[in-house]
Write an enzyme that holds these catalytic residues in place. Sequence first.
Site: not given
Length: 205
Positions: A72, A151, A184
């Site tokens: 990320s 995600d 995620h």
Amino acid sequence: AVVAPDTSPRGPGVADDEAYDLGQGAGFYIDATEKPWAPHFAMESYVIRDLASAVRDNFPVDGRRQSITGHSMGGHGALTLALKYPEHFRSVSAFAPIVSPTRCPWGEKAFTAYLGEDRSAWAAHDASALMASGRAVGHFDDILIDQGLGDQFLEGQLKPELFEEACAMHRQTLTLRRHEGYDHSYYFIQTFIGDHLTFHAERLK
């Protein structure tokens, strides 16, 4: 050796914000120029200079053979630092990275706070912009990115297609793997971390 630095400076004397995407925990791997974030928020210098020196000075490792990865915001950091300092790294990979922080709410918020309103200063910290400019083209034989199609941040924040397009402009080899059913979370990382360790090990030999 696997080295996992923190995501920002910490401590009672360090500037912070109540939101999770700014301040302590969210350094974005850049050197802040704006108050109150400068001088503590210097994550780019920390990773490239201070951390690398500390590892070389205290552990029996070859500092000339390094790889970098992240998830990320950390994926953003891995890509941008590898492209800005290719001489430091043999390979780079990322999990669900923020590939163009200048074109997503997370990045726009953080960069405004850390770097100021002048957007021309932002491009040096945007992996897609760096790749589009030809930075480090040809240095890496491949760049590995894994992205979950479940995600929740995929369309609004991550936008992997932007980095994919930039790589295609310069014929930079990119392995962008899109996975159905993954979000995620850390389960996503746990599932594919072995592939990334193998990817880097092969290039560090």
